[in-house]
Motif scaffolding. Sequence first.
Motif, PDB file in Angstrom:
ATOM      1  N   PRO A   1      -4.883   9.679  -4.449  1.00 35.52           N
ATOM      2  CA  PRO A   1      -4.811   8.235  -4.655  1.00 35.52           C
ATOM      3  C   PRO A   1      -6.123   7.511  -4.327  1.00 35.52           C
ATOM      4  N   GLY A   2      -6.822   7.970  -3.291  1.00 31.64           N
ATOM      5  CA  GLY A   2      -8.007   7.250  -2.813  1.00 31.64           C
ATOM      6  C   GLY A   2      -7.872   7.087  -1.309  1.00 31.64           C
ATOM      7  N   GLU A   3      -8.961   6.713  -0.663  1.00 29.22           N
ATOM      8  CA  GLU A   3      -8.883   6.529   0.793  1.00 29.22           C
ATOM      9  C   GLU A   3     -10.031   5.682   1.275  1.00 29.22           C
TER      10      GLU A   3
ATOM     11  N   ARG B   1      -7.637  14.506  -1.228  1.00 30.50           N
ATOM     12  CA  ARG B   1      -8.583  13.461  -0.799  1.00 30.50           C
ATOM     13  C   ARG B   1      -9.746  13.346  -1.783  1.00 30.50           C
ATOM     14  N   PRO B   2     -10.240  12.108  -2.012  1.00 34.31           N
ATOM     15  CA  PRO B   2     -11.322  11.921  -2.988  1.00 34.31           C
ATOM     16  C   PRO B   2     -12.674  12.355  -2.429  1.00 34.31           C
ATOM     17  N   PHE B   3     -13.547  12.847  -3.291  1.00 38.01           N
ATOM     18  CA  PHE B   3     -14.942  13.114  -2.945  1.00 38.01           C
ATOM     19  C   PHE B   3     -15.098  13.885  -1.636  1.00 38.01           C
ATOM     20  N   VAL B   4     -14.486  15.054  -1.587  1.00 36.39           N
ATOM     21  CA  VAL B   4     -14.663  15.919  -0.412  1.00 36.39           C
ATOM     22  C   VAL B   4     -15.461  17.184  -0.739  1.00 36.39           C
ATOM     23  N   GLY B   5     -15.730  17.457  -2.027  1.00 36.24           N
ATOM     24  CA  GLY B   5     -16.527  18.636  -2.409  1.00 36.24           C
ATOM     25  C   GLY B   5     -18.021  18.350  -2.297  1.00 36.24           C
ATOM     26  N   LYS B   6     -18.811  19.117  -3.014  1.00 32.08           N
ATOM     27  CA  LYS B   6     -20.287  18.987  -2.951  1.00 32.08           C
ATOM     28  C   LYS B   6     -20.748  17.576  -3.323  1.00 32.08           C
TER      29      LYS B   6
ATOM     30  N   VAL C   1      -8.906   8.457 -12.740  1.00 32.01           N
ATOM     31  CA  VAL C   1      -7.617   9.173 -12.756  1.00 32.01           C
ATOM     32  C   VAL C   1      -7.371   9.818 -11.400  1.00 32.01           C
ATOM     33  N   LYS C   2      -6.114   9.831 -11.024  1.00 31.05           N
ATOM     34  CA  LYS C   2      -5.736  10.290  -9.681  1.00 31.05           C
ATOM     35  C   LYS C   2      -5.339  11.768  -9.650  1.00 31.05           C
ATOM     36  N   CYS C   3      -5.273  12.393 -10.807  1.00 31.82           N
ATOM     37  CA  CYS C   3      -4.935  13.819 -10.852  1.00 31.82           C
ATOM     38  C   CYS C   3      -6.053  14.563 -11.572  1.00 31.82           C
ATOM     39  N   ARG C   4      -6.291  15.794 -11.160  1.00 30.93           N
ATOM     40  CA  ARG C   4      -7.420  16.565 -11.669  1.00 30.93           C
ATOM     41  C   ARG C   4      -7.242  16.980 -13.128  1.00 30.93           C
ATOM     42  N   PRO C   5      -8.197  16.630 -13.977  1.00 32.51           N
ATOM     43  CA  PRO C   5      -8.167  17.171 -15.334  1.00 32.51           C
ATOM     44  C   PRO C   5      -8.510  18.673 -15.275  1.00 32.51           C
TER      45      PRO C   5
ATOM     46  N   TRP D   1       0.833  -1.215   0.000  1.00 30.68           N
ATOM     47  CA  TRP D   1       0.000   0.000   0.000  1.00 30.68           C
ATOM     48  C   TRP D   1       0.861   1.255   0.000  1.00 30.68           C
ATOM     49  N   ASP D   2       1.864   1.274   0.876  1.00 28.44           N
ATOM     50  CA  ASP D   2       2.747   2.456   0.951  1.00 28.44           C
ATOM     51  C   ASP D   2       3.382   2.725  -0.406  1.00 28.44           C
ATOM     52  N   ASN D   3       3.853   1.672  -1.040  1.00 26.83           N
ATOM     53  CA  ASN D   3       4.508   1.827  -2.347  1.00 26.83           C
ATOM     54  C   ASN D   3       3.534   2.363  -3.387  1.00 26.83           C
ATOM     55  N   LEU D   4       2.331   1.853  -3.342  1.00 25.26           N
ATOM     56  CA  LEU D   4       1.315   2.292  -4.305  1.00 25.26           C
ATOM     57  C   LEU D   4       0.994   3.774  -4.109  1.00 25.26           C
ATOM     58  N   ILE D   5       0.757   4.166  -2.870  1.00 22.27           N
ATOM     59  CA  ILE D   5       0.406   5.569  -2.596  1.00 22.27           C
ATOM     60  C   ILE D   5       1.567   6.475  -3.000  1.00 22.27           C
ATOM     61  N   ARG D   6       2.767   6.065  -2.657  1.00 17.29           N
ATOM     62  CA  ARG D   6       3.935   6.887  -3.004  1.00 17.29           C
ATOM     63  C   ARG D   6       4.087   7.012  -4.516  1.00 17.29           C
TER      64      ARG D   6
END
Length: 203
Positions: free
Chosen positions: A31-33, A56-61, A86-90, A7-12
């Motif tokens: 990355p996800g949580e 962090r994912p899905f923290v807005g409205k 995708v893990k980065c914002r388009p 997990w650590d390797n993946l997140i990094r």
Amino acid sequence: MDYNKLWDNLIRAVMTCTNCQLCKTRTNSVPGEGNRDADLMFIGEGPGRDEDLSGRPFVGKAGQLLDKMIEAIDLKREDVYIANIVKCRPPGNREPNEGEARACLPYLRRQVYLVRPRIIVCLGATAVRYVIDKKAGITRIRGQWIERKGYWLIATYHPAALLRDPAKKYDAWEDFKKIRAKLDELGSKPPRQDALMETDGDE
Ligand code: URA
Ligand code: SF4
């Protein structure tokens, strides 16, 4: 290798990834949580502005609505795992293009492999396109169970779509009730093989 190390390797790797052009415009990778041992996993499209700023994912409205829907089926956000295609914002919240999605999908596959959820919920058309079926439309496919490789897949509307068109909430609630029923039917998964062999309780 130790599960937590994987997990650590993946997140990094996600935090420092430069495999597509979205790395150039991101503030933070997302990355996800959630519960890394979850029975239920949600997959969205990609980070928006709030997610890019917080990492962090899905923290807005849309995220707040997703939290409410999770709570409506008697779960907490901490019980489930939440990730994106995708893990980065388009930029400007456009849809990720196919190259970006394909560059990023190995991370999602790895997350699914590590969490091994019973049920995977695709939130909206982008998740459906890359996880379930390239050609399926969200309106046709939502609410239908597909069993694949031991996972139960289902699609529902993206919470942002529900905010734009509240009339879709009725169908989304039907989908969430189906998800609750399936979770109850399937029960919790057995413990991981390596967890059975752990003797010093180091996680
Ligand atoms: N929309 C998504 O698809 N994902 C997020 O994390 C936030 C909004
Ligand atoms: Fe890497 Fe995915 Fe971010 Fe592209 S979107 S830079 S592939 S983490």
